[in-house]
Design a protein around this motif. Structure first.
Motif, PDB file in Angstrom:
ATOM      1  N   GLY A  62       2.945   0.785  -0.263  1.00 49.90           N
ATOM      2  CA  GLY A  62       4.112   0.559  -1.089  1.00 49.90           C
ATOM      3  C   GLY A  62       5.304   1.407  -0.727  1.00 49.90           C
ATOM      4  N   ALA A  63       5.285   2.041   0.447  1.00 48.34           N
ATOM      5  CA  ALA A  63       6.370   2.935   0.812  1.00 48.34           C
ATOM      6  C   ALA A  63       6.566   2.933   2.317  1.00 48.34           C
ATOM      7  N   HIS A  77      12.063  -0.151  -5.963  1.00 46.33           N
ATOM      8  CA  HIS A  77      11.533  -0.422  -7.306  1.00 46.33           C
ATOM      9  C   HIS A  77      12.358  -1.507  -7.975  1.00 46.33           C
ATOM     10  N   GLN A 102      10.785   4.181  -1.374  1.00 42.81           N
ATOM     11  CA  GLN A 102      10.135   3.129  -2.148  1.00 42.81           C
ATOM     12  C   GLN A 102      11.184   2.314  -2.895  1.00 42.81           C
TER      13      GLN A 102
END
Length: 367
Positions: free
Chosen positions: A198-199, A292, A290
């Motif tokens: 996720g990064a 969001h 990341q």
């Protein structure tokens, strides 16, 4: 309560101990190893009979993993039965990242009558004074650090201020170890960063020497900084400036200062700056990027009542996108988006976009 109004007034011994302690706290991504290295310095800086650090588990927030600094195992073995009467946990949960002495939690008379105090004495653990802080890690888990004294010398206001000053370092240490530690123990640290889900990551030896970047990092940065096209190997100036401030000589670590957010129209870019353990004579930094979404999560029950494309449209509404934006993002015509919404409302028992937003947000409230 004594609070810091500015930089701490430290004597030479305390300055040396703090320097030694902050080095120990960033010496590894194995939390057990870090605490073993830091224990002696903590004991000198904040004398106590024993201390303990606990970290909650994401899947079971009330269940803690304990790491003792001289603390007897009986304390951990019996904690599940003590948790319900633990006035320390109850007090620090109300004031995260603030060091509290037992005198901030309850009176001396109340302490000696508390079930926690009485039960600990039955277990052979006379608990006369405590000082603790809840470590708010900005995650779905948290940590706690507690110092215990078995004798009747209370923790001083100066010791409380020292723990307050150290709290950001403790927060960063626990968070970084939990973010990367389990991966790093299975292989080389830099390889572990590639596997962080996720990064995207960039690792560099400050100020400018880049060691590596994950495959998607360049494209992610181009999306957020389109003006940087043609400068693939360069980091944005605002990111470099933030890192420079973190590394400035004498800079004090503050809560949240190692996380920086750039806001976009539809989502945010969060950058976490992680000082890594020394490797081959240098101390690299990892910059973790990341994206969001600002969307309200969609209740799972709704997905079972609508088609996949309709779910995409609902997610657009929950992201507070206009119909035109939903159409653009999903590659649909504006009329198709409106048609989907007319079909979605009766399926979910809603009357409008406002209804969708309200009920989705309401379902996110803690029970």
């Amino acid at each position: 309560m004594y609070r810091l109004g500015g930089p701490m007034n430290l004597n030479a011994r305390e300055q040396a101990l703090i320097s030694e302690l902050t080095q120990a706290l960033s010496s590894s991504l194995d939390l057990t190893e870090v605490l073993a290295r830091a224990q002696g310095t903590i004991t000198q800086l904040l004398p106590a009979d024993y201390a303990a650090l606990c970290v909650s588990r994401p899947e079971r927030p009330g269940d803690y993993e304990w790491l003792g600094l001289g603390a007897p195992g009986v304390l951990f073995a019996h904690y599940p039965e003590l948790a319900a009467v633990d006035f320390v946990r109850e007090a620090v949960m109300k004031r995260p990242n603030v060091a509290l002495r037992d005198s901030d939690m309850l009176s001396r008379r109340e302490l000696k009558r508390s079930l926690l105090y009485l039960r600990c004495r039955e277990l052979g653990l006379p608990l006369e004074h405590v000082m603790a802080v809840l470590l708010d890690l900005r995650q779905d888990w948290h940590g706690g650090f507690t110092l215990y004294r078995e004798h009747t010398q209370p923790f001083s206001a100066h010791e409380q201020a020292l723990l307050d000053w150290l709290t950001p370092y403790l927060v960063n240490t626990v968070r970084n170890c939990r973010m990367f530690g389990s991966e790093a123990m299975r292989g080389d640290l830099l390889d572990a960063l590639f596997r962080y889900q996720g990064a995207e990551c960039v690792v560099l030896d400050p100020p400018e020497h880049e060691r590596l970047r994950t495959p998607g990092a360049t494209e992610l940065l181009k999306r957020w900084y389109p003006e940087m096209k043609g400068h693939d190997a360069q980091l944005p100036s605002d990111v470099r400036e933030h890192l420079r401030k973190l590394r400035a000589p004498g800079a004090e670590r503050k809560l949240g200062v190692d996380t920086w957010v750039r806001s976009g129209q539809l989502r945010d870019l969060k950058v976490t700056f992680v000082e890594l353990p020394e490797q081959r004579g240098s101390r690299p930094w990892a910059l973790v990027f990341q994206e969001h979404s600002r969307a309200i999560p969609m209740p799972e029950q709704w997905r079972q009542k609508i088609s996949k494309r309709e779910a995409d449209v609902v997610q657009g509404v929950l992201s507070n996108w206009a119909n035109e934006t939903i159409a653009h993002e999903l590659g649909l015509t504006l009329n198709t988006v409106k048609t989907h919404l007319r079909n979605i409302f009766p399926k979910l028992g809603m009357e409008s976009r406002t209804d969708l937003l309200y009920h989705a947000a309401w379902r996110q409230k803690p029970g």
